[in-house]
Scaffold this active site. Sequence first.
Site, PDB file in Angstrom:
ATOM      1  N   ARG A  97     -15.900  -4.867  11.527  1.00  0.00           N
ATOM      2  CA  ARG A  97     -15.309  -5.664  10.440  1.00  0.00           C
ATOM      3  C   ARG A  97     -15.498  -7.165  10.644  1.00  0.00           C
ATOM      4  NH1 ARG A  97      -9.345  -4.070   9.853  1.00  0.00           N
ATOM      5  NH2 ARG A  97      -9.507  -3.565  12.062  1.00  0.00           N
ATOM      6  N   HIS A 142       3.799  -7.652  -8.564  1.00  0.00           N
ATOM      7  CA  HIS A 142       2.590  -8.268  -7.999  1.00  0.00           C
ATOM      8  C   HIS A 142       2.751  -9.771  -7.850  1.00  0.00           C
ATOM      9  CE1 HIS A 142       0.460  -4.494  -8.203  1.00  0.00           C
ATOM     10  NE2 HIS A 142       0.936  -4.333  -9.408  1.00  0.00           N
TER      11      HIS A 142
END
Length: 765
Positions: free
Chosen positions: A15, A703
């Site tokens: 990653r 959100h």
Amino acid sequence: MKTNNLGYPRIGEKRELKKSTEAYWKGELPAADLLAAVKAIRRANWERQRNAGIDLIPSNDFSFYDQMLDMSCLLGAVPARFEWSGSQVDLDLLFRIARGTRGGKGASSTASEMTKWFDTNYHYIVPELSSGTAFRIAGTKVFDEFKEALELGIRTKPVLIGPVTYLSLSKMTDAGASAASCLDLLPKVLPVYIEILKRLQDLGAEWVQLDEPIAVLDLSPAQKQGLAKAYAEIRQAVPKLKILLASYFGDLRDNLADFMKLPVDAFHVDAVRAGNELDAVVAALPVDKILSVGIIDGRNIWKNNLAQSIKRLESVRGKIGADRLWIAPSCSLIHSPVTLRNEVRLNGEIKDWLAFAEEKLSEVSTVAAALSGKDVAAALSANHASCEARSKSPRIHNPKVKARCAAVRPEDIRRQSVFSVRDEKQRQKFCLPDFPTTTIGSFPQTAEVRSTRAKLKKGEMSQADYDSFIAIQVQDAVRRQEAWDIDVLVHGEFERNDMVEYFGEQLSGFAFTENGWVQSYGSRYVKPPFIFGDVERPNPMTVRWSQYAQSLTKRHMKGMLTGPVTVLQWSFVRDDQPRSETTKQIALALRDEVNDLEAAGIHVIQIDEPAVREGLPLRRTDWAAYLRWAVDAFRLSSSGVADDTQIHTHMCYCEFNDIIDSIAELDADVISIETSRSNMELLGAFVSFKYPNQIGPGVYDIHSPRVPATDEMVNLLHKAQTVLPRRNLWVNPDCGLKTRTWDEVDPALKNLVAAAKELRHSGAR
Ligand code: GLN
Ligand code: ZN
């Protein structure tokens, strides 16, 4: 026989892309270091592909974010609010389009919208176009990366999203413009594509890959004409540059004949998703064209059965000849984890069944070598042994599960009584007020919760200490909910890392990787579990915490489960039986859990199904079959309970217009959905359909860190009660609260309860 690859994971095997990009965002890594880090990733990827024997190696498949956004930046399609000066689009601007700007420039530079790429879990930034968009070459990435590889001695095949797919996936920002009108911009964008292709040719590119995956969708006449026009013009403008036109993710069906007529040099087809069509493709292939056959599954993690693939390809070679046949993965390998090399903890037997991107490259070259008459006997016999071992492994086959699936009866997917009867019984039993309040399940996963779980995983904490810690969180959550005066409580899901992983870890037939990451969007990667065998539930999974939470309160505690379709959709799924069958097994395991919760005194049970909609097939004609088994799986999991046990479901979106009848067929007693951002407008589908059961349209946008005021929520609820029966309405947030902080949740839920109370007092029935 040549080998072709469409794209390779850019995230790095450890990653590296995420780590360096996020450090750059935080200001901890200078730009030069970021660029050096990604250059190293590209180099490693190209060399790996070369060493694996890939002939056509892609470039420009690298991306800091996604390829659609790269295309927008290359074409100079920057939304006006970013106040771009109009020369080159630099990296920071690219990140601003993707992520928005916080502070400084203020609200005028919110990020562009993001959406899923076809039926994958990979997202792209939606291009915002308008009739005023002035396309021009505004970036050099595609050229730079070609040169970069050339300096390493690798003549790559640059990859671009084709013009018709690019425009079809864009949105028009002109007032009143329809989505389809993006295609009107084709005459404006084509000259820029041609300019790009010419430059690539001048730099020494022999092949360019243009991706037109929309060819596997239901196409409008305008899209069909667009494809014909685009490729005719490109052919005319760059007659010598060789074009590979790539389709993937499905079959071409009614588009096949037109697609194969396009004036390019090679076609790529997905022979995994569209295996049945391969003969028709071969028959339609013009005699002077090459066919790249995507035989190795780029979307899943299983070893290919090489003998079978070779057999299929021998027949293709017999018809078109070896020099017109390329061997490839079905699609870009970005949808597959990077390498098995770093999986040290995975059970050896199971690991032998898998192939990630790196291993898929060698499968591609082994198939090509075998077809070219080279000696790959050792590789083939090893592969044969793995495939045999997998198909016969007792780890996969559980006769008890198979028998139980086969014995499911129609009455098993039906509640005892119809909703109206259940509804009355439930009202009598639960005695809830009008506008009952609840939440969607999770409460803040604080740094403390996460670090405590990490300690348990690392073995730095005993299970008993961890459990005591979770118990304290649950006590706290119950106390808070009582103080807010919520009607139906939740335990808070503190014990769960992820809503699928938590269940996968407790079900047989699931396994987990250490490094099997795939990009979801930007620097967000996911590590889906994989389902390798028959799914069974050895022990109750959630009863303990739900029961504990119920013991702390006299109010109703809601049990919380992840539904069968969502578990399936967010995992890599076995390919040796239909997905519907795997879902049925998961549903039966969940049914046992639902029944056990009920027996333990949990009489409100929520089964989350946020992924039902994203599982819809790409073609409309395939929807009905999918929806049938998806709905049945939910019903199988939820129908084992008494009439007066209340089943809830939750979905984090509200674009239900196309599938509202299937949502109703789930026959959940209560559904909670996301609506607050759309100001209740999205309830439209529920109104015109006359949705029969109870419904909680989210009134708190979770959100956003913003705390909604009571008045706002009251207004939303007033709107909702003008279109839905008042007695059917619940009051809840849009989704789970795990990403929020207690400082936000506390005032927000106080306001939410106040809003519900105001509604109760205003207006009689
Ligand atoms: N119960 C889950 C939660 O609250 C639902 C999450 C979701 O819908 N994605 O976190
Ligand atoms: Zn949700």
